[in-house]
Design an enzyme around this catalytic site. Sequence first.
Site, PDB file in Angstrom:
ATOM      1  CB  CYS A 186      59.133  53.955 -52.726  1.00 35.92           C
ATOM      2  SG  CYS A 186      58.297  53.591 -54.357  1.00 35.92           S
ATOM      3  CG  ASP A 213      46.949  62.412 -45.615  1.00 37.18           C
ATOM      4  OD1 ASP A 213      46.923  62.097 -46.874  1.00 37.18           O
ATOM      5  OD2 ASP A 213      47.573  63.370 -44.908  1.00 37.18           O
ATOM      6  CG  HIS A 216      57.026  54.208 -58.010  1.00 37.84           C
ATOM      7  ND1 HIS A 216      57.022  55.390 -57.153  1.00 37.84           N
ATOM      8  CD2 HIS A 216      57.170  55.038 -59.193  1.00 37.84           C
ATOM      9  CE1 HIS A 216      56.784  56.394 -57.845  1.00 37.84           C
ATOM     10  NE2 HIS A 216      56.900  56.257 -58.979  1.00 37.84           N
ATOM     11  N   GLY A 228      45.728  67.951 -59.000  1.00 32.75           N
ATOM     12  CA  GLY A 228      46.144  68.234 -57.499  1.00 32.75           C
ATOM     13  C   GLY A 228      47.097  67.258 -57.045  1.00 32.75           C
ATOM     14  CG  HIS A 244      53.759  55.666 -54.800  1.00 26.70           C
ATOM     15  ND1 HIS A 244      54.979  54.603 -54.538  1.00 26.70           N
ATOM     16  CD2 HIS A 244      52.979  54.598 -54.543  1.00 26.70           C
ATOM     17  CE1 HIS A 244      54.814  53.474 -54.124  1.00 26.70           C
ATOM     18  NE2 HIS A 244      53.255  53.400 -54.193  1.00 26.70           N
ATOM     19  CG  HIS A 294      48.132  58.931 -53.120  1.00 28.98           C
ATOM     20  ND1 HIS A 294      49.174  59.228 -53.954  1.00 28.98           N
ATOM     21  CD2 HIS A 294      47.480  59.774 -52.623  1.00 28.98           C
ATOM     22  CE1 HIS A 294      48.962  60.560 -53.882  1.00 28.98           C
ATOM     23  NE2 HIS A 294      47.752  61.218 -53.223  1.00 28.98           N
ATOM     24  CG  HIS A 317      43.298  61.186 -50.537  1.00 31.81           C
ATOM     25  ND1 HIS A 317      43.983  61.777 -49.669  1.00 31.81           N
ATOM     26  CD2 HIS A 317      44.040  61.210 -51.405  1.00 31.81           C
ATOM     27  CE1 HIS A 317      45.237  62.402 -50.419  1.00 31.81           C
ATOM     28  NE2 HIS A 317      45.117  62.078 -51.557  1.00 31.81           N
TER      29      HIS A 317
HETATM   30  P1  5GP Z   1      48.116  64.033 -52.988  1.00 30.30           P
HETATM   31  O1  5GP Z   1      47.829  65.581 -52.729  1.00 30.30           O
HETATM   32  O2  5GP Z   1      49.325  63.772 -53.731  1.00 30.30           O
HETATM   33  O3  5GP Z   1      46.792  63.441 -53.376  1.00 30.30           O
HETATM   34  O4  5GP Z   1      48.059  63.536 -51.520  1.00 30.30           O
HETATM   35  C1  5GP Z   1      49.215  63.414 -50.790  1.00 30.30           C
HETATM   36  C2  5GP Z   1      48.890  63.078 -49.441  1.00 30.30           C
HETATM   37  O5  5GP Z   1      49.945  62.640 -48.819  1.00 30.30           O
HETATM   38  C3  5GP Z   1      48.397  64.632 -48.527  1.00 30.30           C
HETATM   39  O6  5GP Z   1      47.061  64.312 -48.077  1.00 30.30           O
HETATM   40  C4  5GP Z   1      49.660  64.502 -47.488  1.00 30.30           C
HETATM   41  O7  5GP Z   1      49.358  64.923 -46.530  1.00 30.30           O
HETATM   42  C5  5GP Z   1      50.170  62.991 -47.505  1.00 30.30           C
HETATM   43  N1  5GP Z   1      51.433  62.755 -47.162  1.00 30.30           N
HETATM   44  C6  5GP Z   1      52.617  63.375 -47.640  1.00 30.30           C
HETATM   45  N2  5GP Z   1      53.891  63.114 -47.123  1.00 30.30           N
HETATM   46  C7  5GP Z   1      53.231  62.107 -46.119  1.00 30.30           C
HETATM   47  C8  5GP Z   1      54.144  61.204 -45.233  1.00 30.30           C
HETATM   48  O8  5GP Z   1      55.433  61.277 -45.130  1.00 30.30           O
HETATM   49  N3  5GP Z   1      53.442  60.452 -44.329  1.00 30.30           N
HETATM   50  C9  5GP Z   1      52.027  60.511 -44.732  1.00 30.30           C
HETATM   51  N4  5GP Z   1      51.502  59.428 -43.703  1.00 30.30           N
HETATM   52  N5  5GP Z   1      51.182  61.059 -45.335  1.00 30.30           N
HETATM   53  C10 5GP Z   1      51.921  61.999 -46.080  1.00 30.30           C
HETATM   54 ZN    ZN Z   2      57.003  55.406 -55.000  1.00 27.65          ZN
END
Ligand code: 5GP
Ligand code: ZN
Length: 114
Positions: free
Chosen positions: A7, A30, A46, A93, A98, A100, A102
């Site tokens: 957010c 990322d 959100h 994992g 929020h 997302h 990949h």
């Molecule tokens: P999750 O494990 O929740 O699916 O993925 C979260 C992703 O967000 C991770 O790949 C991590 O590298 C990325 N990430 C976390 N904080 C930030 C940030 O502040 N900026 C960016 N660009 N990516 C982030």
């Molecule tokens: Zn959020």
Amino acid sequence: MEDCIFCKIVKGEIPSSKVYEDEDILAFKDINPITPVHILVIPKKHIESLNNIEPEDEKLLGKIFLTIKQIAKEQGIAEKGYRVVNNCGEDGGQEVKHLHFHILGGKKLGTKIV
Ligand code: 5GP
Ligand code: ZN
């Protein structure tokens, strides 16, 4: 959500390397890429996780996937292929709470997901 990193990225309070933006969706690189192309696509509103989507989000989710298709094309990975991943909840994992997706590409990925 006030203490949500994504957010804050949407609001511009945390910088990000944006690759796409419209009124509903933001896509950015990322911060810790695991593949040569590693982009996160998020709804601006959100939503905590896939467990929290509602029927009213149906159009938004369709738009997210059309955006993913477009980004893959622009990043030059569409033809060779790529992987779209959503981590949901503890066992999935999910680190950032929020929703997302990949986009992972730019190299040949393993055939096993886990
Ligand atoms: P999750 O494990 O929740 O699916 O993925 C979260 C992703 O967000 C991770 O790949 C991590 O590298 C990325 N990430 C976390 N904080 C930030 C940030 O502040 N900026 C960016 N660009 N990516 C982030
Ligand atoms: Zn959020």
